[in-house]
Design an enzyme around this catalytic site. Structure first.
Site, PDB file in Angstrom:
ATOM      1  N   PRO A  58      47.457 -16.413  39.519  1.00  0.00           N
ATOM      2  CA  PRO A  58      46.185 -17.130  40.211  1.00  0.00           C
ATOM      3  C   PRO A  58      45.247 -16.251  41.043  1.00  0.00           C
ATOM      4  O   PRO A  58      46.075 -15.689  42.158  1.00  0.00           O
ATOM      5  CB  PRO A  58      46.749 -18.339  40.494  1.00  0.00           C
ATOM      6  CG  PRO A  58      48.036 -18.564  39.928  1.00  0.00           C
ATOM      7  CD  PRO A  58      48.426 -17.135  39.502  1.00  0.00           C
ATOM      8  N   GLU A  59      44.078 -16.162  40.850  1.00  0.00           N
ATOM      9  CA  GLU A  59      43.289 -15.197  41.860  1.00  0.00           C
ATOM     10  C   GLU A  59      42.521 -16.348  42.605  1.00  0.00           C
ATOM     11  O   GLU A  59      42.735 -17.538  42.533  1.00  0.00           O
ATOM     12  CB  GLU A  59      42.559 -14.112  40.957  1.00  0.00           C
ATOM     13  CG  GLU A  59      43.419 -13.262  40.388  1.00  0.00           C
ATOM     14  CD  GLU A  59      42.671 -12.482  39.172  1.00  0.00           C
ATOM     15  OE1 GLU A  59      41.534 -12.137  39.161  1.00  0.00           O
ATOM     16  OE2 GLU A  59      43.202 -11.485  38.619  1.00  0.00           O
ATOM     17  N   HIS A 113      61.154 -25.787  35.856  1.00  0.00           N
ATOM     18  CA  HIS A 113      60.533 -24.916  36.786  1.00  0.00           C
ATOM     19  C   HIS A 113      59.948 -25.601  38.059  1.00  0.00           C
ATOM     20  O   HIS A 113      59.143 -25.046  38.626  1.00  0.00           O
ATOM     21  CB  HIS A 113      59.648 -23.989  36.276  1.00  0.00           C
ATOM     22  CG  HIS A 113      60.143 -23.043  35.096  1.00  0.00           C
ATOM     23  ND1 HIS A 113      61.224 -22.423  35.441  1.00  0.00           N
ATOM     24  CD2 HIS A 113      59.926 -23.186  33.851  1.00  0.00           C
ATOM     25  CE1 HIS A 113      61.654 -21.790  34.261  1.00  0.00           C
ATOM     26  NE2 HIS A 113      60.845 -22.290  33.306  1.00  0.00           N
ATOM     27  N   ARG A 138      58.147 -17.956  36.982  1.00  0.00           N
ATOM     28  CA  ARG A 138      58.522 -16.625  37.707  1.00  0.00           C
ATOM     29  C   ARG A 138      59.052 -16.572  39.289  1.00  0.00           C
ATOM     30  O   ARG A 138      59.572 -15.572  39.350  1.00  0.00           O
ATOM     31  CB  ARG A 138      57.516 -15.730  37.372  1.00  0.00           C
ATOM     32  CG  ARG A 138      57.022 -15.348  35.907  1.00  0.00           C
ATOM     33  CD  ARG A 138      55.933 -14.534  35.626  1.00  0.00           C
ATOM     34  NE  ARG A 138      56.413 -13.333  35.995  1.00  0.00           N
ATOM     35  CZ  ARG A 138      55.780 -11.971  35.675  1.00  0.00           C
ATOM     36  NH1 ARG A 138      54.637 -12.204  35.108  1.00  0.00           N
ATOM     37  NH2 ARG A 138      56.524 -11.003  35.869  1.00  0.00           N
ATOM     38  N   ARG A 141      48.038  -1.407  36.152  1.00  0.00           N
ATOM     39  CA  ARG A 141      47.180  -2.528  35.702  1.00  0.00           C
ATOM     40  C   ARG A 141      46.215  -2.181  34.542  1.00  0.00           C
ATOM     41  O   ARG A 141      45.531  -1.108  34.724  1.00  0.00           O
ATOM     42  CB  ARG A 141      46.446  -3.336  36.771  1.00  0.00           C
ATOM     43  CG  ARG A 141      47.118  -4.082  37.705  1.00  0.00           C
ATOM     44  CD  ARG A 141      46.512  -4.604  38.771  1.00  0.00           C
ATOM     45  NE  ARG A 141      47.156  -5.397  39.782  1.00  0.00           N
ATOM     46  CZ  ARG A 141      47.484  -6.824  39.735  1.00  0.00           C
ATOM     47  NH1 ARG A 141      46.920  -7.133  38.677  1.00  0.00           N
ATOM     48  NH2 ARG A 141      48.338  -7.438  40.617  1.00  0.00           N
TER      49      ARG A 141
END
Length: 309
Positions: free
Chosen positions: A2-3, A106, A129, A295
């Site tokens: 998420p940015e 999760h 994660r 990246r």
């Protein structure tokens, strides 16, 4: 990951919880990037007053209930406002449920709320994660926030700011005798620079890739070789891209959703990110991919040529 647009959209989606009282806090898996504080249940009987965003962090502001049951920052019981600092990491999300919901694999934290009309709501922190974090701001805020650069949509992030940062503010380099220090222009790839949180916050891989494409700048171009005119164009596109992404709810590339369960739609507008091997939308050249700092960086070799000075 998420940015900034996804985090901003998450902040907005938490609005229905404002003014609601915390009734229960359950921590199922405290071991995230940093361990969840073991005293998070102290928030019971606090009210969620507001939610802010700084870079990719959410700041949840809670105020306690006074003895008369009314939320107030002035407390006869010497209770003080509390602030949670939340980072979604690589795969985290805050998901709101308007009823009691079973814990999923999760779900690492469930915070229960009740509104003035007795409506009950649960907020789940979901993170497969476990790279995210939930911390007290007063304990970790200085460490995690003080070094951050300006917000990209603020007036502080300008072409002048970025150009002068690149030209004058490279890491100090000591000479062999360790007595004198000189500064040089930043020579790292321009994409790496605009993704550094100390330079400007929240410009992640997706939005850096798209902004550089629209600006006609090769992602591997040494930052000090990008002209001022190009910087003006780049800063404008960074702002436009981020504003558009926020309007479209961010990007859902895997399983990202905001608190109300909605997905983002910006990924439907991508020009180059994740499209290596496909045709450039502008010139129909084949899009190529290189690695920068581990990246993927997709670009058009014709629209974004490397220009050596």
């Amino acid at each position: 990951m998420p940015e900034l647009p996804e985090v901003e959209t998450t902040k907005t989606s938490l609005a229905p919880l404002l003014g609601q009282k915390v009734t229960n806090v359950q921590v199922f898996q405290p071991k995230l990037r940093w361990s969840i504080p073991d005293n998070l249940a102290d928030l019971v009987d606090y009210t969620l007053d507001s939610v802010e965003r700084r870079a990719k962090y959410l700041i949840l502001n809670f105020i306690p209930l006074a003895d008369d049951g009314i939320s107030s920052t002035v407390q006869p019981r010497n209770l003080q406002p509390r602030q949670l600092l939340v980072h979604l990491g690589m795969s985290g999300s805050l998901q709101q449920h308007n009823h009691a919901s079973d814990k999923r694999k999760h779900d690492h934290l469930i915070m229960s709320f009740i509104g003035a009309d007795s409506t009950q709501t649960q907020l789940h922190y979901y993170d497969p994660r476990r790279f995210g974090s939930i911390l007290w701001l007063e304990e970790y805020g200085d460490k995690l926030l003080n070094h951050l650069g300006p917000e990209p949509l603020s007036d502080a992030f300008t072409a002048d700011y970025l150009y002068h940062l690149i030209q004058r503010s490279r890491q100090s380099i000591q000479t062999q005798n360790s007595k004198s220090i000189k500064k040089q222009p930043i020579k790292r790839a321009i994409k790496s620079v605009i993704m550094e949180q100390q330079a400007v916050v929240g410009v992640g891989n997706i939005y850096a890739t798209e902004s550089l494409y629209l600006s006609g700048i090769h992602p591997a171009t040494p930052a000090n070789e990008v002209s001022y005119a190009q910087i003006v164009i780049l800063v404008a596109h960074i702002k436009t891209i981020l504003q558009k992404a926020i309007k479209l709810g961010g990007s859902t590339l895997r399983d990202f959703t905001v608190a109300d369960g909605q997905t983002g739609y910006f990924q439907q507008t991508l020009n180059v990110y994740g499209r290596q091997g496909n045709a450039c939308p502008h010139c129909e050249s084949t899009l190529e991919n290189i690695k920068l700092n581990g990246r993927a960086s997709v670009y058009c070799p014709l629209c974004q040529p490397i220009i050596s000075m």
